[in-house]
Design a protein around this motif. Structure first.
Motif, PDB file in Angstrom:
ATOM      1  N   ILE A 116      79.386  38.397  44.105  1.00 25.21           N
ATOM      2  CA  ILE A 116      79.598  37.283  43.022  1.00 25.21           C
ATOM      3  C   ILE A 116      80.023  38.131  41.760  1.00 25.21           C
ATOM      4  N   VAL A 117      78.969  39.110  41.330  1.00 26.43           N
ATOM      5  CA  VAL A 117      79.354  39.850  40.141  1.00 26.43           C
ATOM      6  C   VAL A 117      80.717  40.549  40.237  1.00 26.43           C
ATOM      7  N   GLU A 118      81.087  41.020  41.344  1.00 29.26           N
ATOM      8  CA  GLU A 118      82.147  41.910  41.467  1.00 29.26           C
ATOM      9  C   GLU A 118      83.379  41.042  41.317  1.00 29.26           C
ATOM     10  N   ALA A 119      83.199  39.633  41.566  1.00 27.02           N
ATOM     11  CA  ALA A 119      84.232  38.826  41.515  1.00 27.02           C
ATOM     12  C   ALA A 119      84.453  38.157  40.087  1.00 27.02           C
ATOM     13  N   GLY A 120      83.562  38.218  39.377  1.00 26.35           N
ATOM     14  CA  GLY A 120      83.498  38.191  37.807  1.00 26.35           C
ATOM     15  C   GLY A 120      82.787  36.897  37.682  1.00 26.35           C
ATOM     16  N   GLY A 121      81.702  36.548  38.668  1.00 31.15           N
ATOM     17  CA  GLY A 121      80.972  35.014  38.567  1.00 31.15           C
ATOM     18  C   GLY A 121      79.490  35.203  38.021  1.00 31.15           C
ATOM     19  N   GLY A 122      79.372  36.465  37.478  1.00 31.63           N
ATOM     20  CA  GLY A 122      78.057  36.671  36.961  1.00 31.63           C
ATOM     21  C   GLY A 122      77.767  38.327  36.775  1.00 31.63           C
ATOM     22  N   VAL A 123      76.484  38.483  36.377  1.00 33.50           N
ATOM     23  CA  VAL A 123      76.181  39.822  35.735  1.00 33.50           C
ATOM     24  C   VAL A 123      74.925  40.140  36.452  1.00 33.50           C
ATOM     25  N   ILE A 124      74.347  41.502  36.532  1.00 35.79           N
ATOM     26  CA  ILE A 124      73.069  41.686  36.988  1.00 35.79           C
ATOM     27  C   ILE A 124      72.256  42.424  35.979  1.00 35.79           C
ATOM     28  N   VAL A 125      71.259  41.875  35.785  1.00 36.29           N
ATOM     29  CA  VAL A 125      70.236  42.675  34.788  1.00 36.29           C
ATOM     30  C   VAL A 125      68.937  42.942  35.570  1.00 36.29           C
ATOM     31  N   ALA A 126      68.592  44.361  35.514  1.00 38.16           N
ATOM     32  CA  ALA A 126      67.659  44.858  36.021  1.00 38.16           C
ATOM     33  C   ALA A 126      66.156  44.253  35.547  1.00 38.16           C
ATOM     34  N   PRO A 156      64.307  40.075  25.471  1.00 38.13           N
ATOM     35  CA  PRO A 156      65.185  38.893  24.571  1.00 38.13           C
ATOM     36  C   PRO A 156      66.418  39.133  24.254  1.00 38.13           C
ATOM     37  N   GLU A 157      66.724  40.295  23.811  1.00 33.68           N
ATOM     38  CA  GLU A 157      67.917  40.891  23.290  1.00 33.68           C
ATOM     39  C   GLU A 157      68.849  40.879  24.654  1.00 33.68           C
ATOM     40  N   ALA A 158      68.437  41.294  25.862  1.00 28.30           N
ATOM     41  CA  ALA A 158      69.371  41.351  26.737  1.00 28.30           C
ATOM     42  C   ALA A 158      69.872  39.830  27.184  1.00 28.30           C
ATOM     43  N   VAL A 159      68.746  38.963  27.281  1.00 34.09           N
ATOM     44  CA  VAL A 159      69.268  37.628  27.226  1.00 34.09           C
ATOM     45  C   VAL A 159      70.308  37.015  26.371  1.00 34.09           C
ATOM     46  N   ALA A 160      70.242  37.351  25.196  1.00 33.93           N
ATOM     47  CA  ALA A 160      71.068  36.835  24.149  1.00 33.93           C
ATOM     48  C   ALA A 160      72.430  37.552  24.407  1.00 33.93           C
ATOM     49  N   ARG A 161      72.346  38.725  24.737  1.00 35.61           N
ATOM     50  CA  ARG A 161      73.757  39.636  24.773  1.00 35.61           C
ATOM     51  C   ARG A 161      74.536  38.928  25.824  1.00 35.61           C
ATOM     52  N   GLU A 162      73.585  38.572  27.287  1.00 32.40           N
ATOM     53  CA  GLU A 162      74.558  38.008  28.376  1.00 32.40           C
ATOM     54  C   GLU A 162      74.876  36.567  28.174  1.00 32.40           C
ATOM     55  N   VAL A 163      74.202  36.005  27.461  1.00 34.59           N
ATOM     56  CA  VAL A 163      74.298  34.414  27.603  1.00 34.59           C
ATOM     57  C   VAL A 163      75.015  33.929  26.418  1.00 34.59           C
ATOM     58  N   ILE A 197      60.658  36.969  33.523  1.00 31.42           N
ATOM     59  CA  ILE A 197      61.661  36.107  33.065  1.00 31.42           C
ATOM     60  C   ILE A 197      61.121  34.981  31.855  1.00 31.42           C
ATOM     61  N   ASN A 198      60.072  34.520  32.177  1.00 36.43           N
ATOM     62  CA  ASN A 198      59.392  33.804  31.328  1.00 36.43           C
ATOM     63  C   ASN A 198      59.104  34.524  29.871  1.00 36.43           C
ATOM     64  N   ASP A 199      58.763  35.528  29.756  1.00 38.41           N
ATOM     65  CA  ASP A 199      58.386  36.417  28.759  1.00 38.41           C
ATOM     66  C   ASP A 199      59.817  36.772  27.903  1.00 38.41           C
ATOM     67  N   ALA A 200      61.001  37.140  28.530  1.00 37.65           N
ATOM     68  CA  ALA A 200      62.056  37.242  27.945  1.00 37.65           C
ATOM     69  C   ALA A 200      62.660  36.019  27.344  1.00 37.65           C
ATOM     70  N   MET A 201      62.519  34.897  28.267  1.00 38.84           N
ATOM     71  CA  MET A 201      63.169  33.482  27.509  1.00 38.84           C
ATOM     72  C   MET A 201      62.394  33.218  26.428  1.00 38.84           C
ATOM     73  N   MET A 202      61.069  33.321  26.412  1.00 39.19           N
ATOM     74  CA  MET A 202      60.371  32.821  25.286  1.00 39.19           C
ATOM     75  C   MET A 202      60.504  33.626  23.987  1.00 39.19           C
ATOM     76  N   GLY A 203      60.835  34.986  24.200  1.00 41.10           N
ATOM     77  CA  GLY A 203      61.267  35.803  23.240  1.00 41.10           C
ATOM     78  C   GLY A 203      62.775  35.358  22.553  1.00 41.10           C
ATOM     79  N   ALA A 204      63.636  34.762  23.374  1.00 37.64           N
ATOM     80  CA  ALA A 204      64.874  34.481  23.297  1.00 37.64           C
ATOM     81  C   ALA A 204      65.178  33.216  22.665  1.00 37.64           C
TER      82      ALA A 204
END
Length: 368
Positions: free
Chosen positions: A299-309, A315-322, A204-211
């Motif tokens: 929660i995800v099925e109800a529309g309250g979030g997403v799951i990312v493996a 960093p691109e996945a963070v940007a895409r979802e956030v 998570i830290n690595d992805a966030m620093m990149g994003a």
């Protein structure tokens, strides 16, 4: 009744076991202020600090971990269990327990066995998507099983995860400005809260620093708890502040400051995040039996979030979802309401009502 009702909650070791136990203890206290509430734990767990801090009595017994492989601990298990069982029986007699509820962990097997031997009603709460060995034992002993989600491995009523009163009563909107000033965040920009748990998560830290710069360019602020044993160096040009801290003591203010969260999917995390209506990007722990993904799925099925493996968190996945969600107030509000609806805000009270009813029945029978 000359003696007050006596409720024993057993949940030691990790916060995932202790926090639900304390949430139920708080709910019992609200229903029956004069009730005697005792927490059962061990000296090696977080309960030694968490329980007294919340104003409840704590009694300690020897831990009895059940070995998952054949080793010398298997030979000594009966002796350790017998010692813990004797001490637990003594405690239950001393506090005149009317009901015992366990939340998993090292203290629960002795608690269930001692309660069964003394004819005290047993309740089991399973927070995880797959039941642990101690809770399976409690169910086999005839305990009433309660679970957070379907298909936990127990025949149980689905009640959700009990959440502490301070989270349930959190008014995010009222605290928003104060919370953002506390952390040094922009008061007007959308804010993403990021946490990998108390120890942090390198992926998570690595992805966030990149994003970080992508989020800054999108005018999104970040509050990132990266873990005391980790390092996180972020430098952005322009945009709202990216606040990186090793640990967040005031999680209530962090939740109030945020519009969205990126986090692991531990059972307690999912329960608290959904209880306050915070849309989430859940990044389940990549090892174990896959229970974290199961925790987040409703929660995800109800529309309250997403799951990312975890393996796909770039960093691109963070940007895409956030970015699209935080830049669209209407979508954000819909996701927030979906998360809140999917949670079980009344879980602690429902469980407390069941405990009080069973305790009163046992109390009346014992006094007869």
């Amino acid at each position: 009744m000359t003696e007050p009702l006596s409720v024993v909650v057993a949940g030691g070791g990790t916060a995932g076991h202790i926090e639900p136990a304390l949430a139920v203890a708080e709910a019992v206290r609200s229903l029956v202020p004069e009730a005697r509430i005792t927490a059962l734990g061990t000296a090696r767990g977080l309960e030694t600090t968490l329980v007294p801090a919340r104003g409840f009595d704590l009694t300690l017994i020897p831990p009895v971990p059940v070995p998952r492989t054949l080793n010398k601990d298997v030979v000594t298990l009966p002796f350790r269990l017998q010692k813990a069982l004797g001490e637990t029986r003594k405690i239950l007699k001393e506090v005149k327990a009317d009901v015992v509820i366990g939340f998993g962990g090292y203290v629960c097997a002795p608690a269930y066995l001692a309660a069964k031997s003394l004819g005290i009603p047993i309740f089991i709460h399973e927070a995880n998507a797959r039941a642990g060995m101690a809770n399976k034992l409690g169910a086999k002993l005839g305990g009433t099983a309660l679970a957070a989600v379907e298909e936990s491995g127990l025949r149980a009523d689905i009640v959700g995860i009990p959440v502490r009163e301070s989270v349930l009563n959190l008014d995010r909107e009222a605290l928003r400005s104060e919370a953002r000033r506390f952390f040094g965040l922009d008061e007007d920009a959308p804010v993403l809260l990021v946490t990998g748990g108390s120890q942090g998560a390198r992926s998570i830290n690595d992805a966030m620093m990149g994003a970080a710069q992508i989020l800054a360019d999108a005018q999104i602020g970040v509050l990132h708890a990266y873990g005391k044993k980790n390092e996180c160096s972020v430098s952005t040009h322009g945009g709202p502040p990216y606040v990186a801290v090793p640990y967040i003591d005031r999680m209530d203010l962090a939740l109030a400051a945020a519009d969205m969260i990126l986090c692991r999917a531990g059972a307690m995390t999912v329960a608290e995040v959904s209880a306050v209506g915070l849309p989430a990007v859940y990044v389940p722990l990549p090892h174990g039996n896959g229970e974290q993904e199961l925790n987040a799925r409703p929660i995800v099925e109800a529309g309250g979030g997403v799951i990312v493996a975890d393996s796909e968190l770039t960093p691109e996945a963070v940007a895409r979802e956030v970015v699209p969600l935080l830049r669209d107030k209407e979508r954000l509000e819909i996701a927030s309401k979906a998360a809140a609806r999917a949670g079980h805000r009344d879980a602690a009270r429902k469980i407390a009502e069941k405990l009080v009813a069973a305790a009163r029945s046992h109390h009346k029978y014992s006094a007869a």
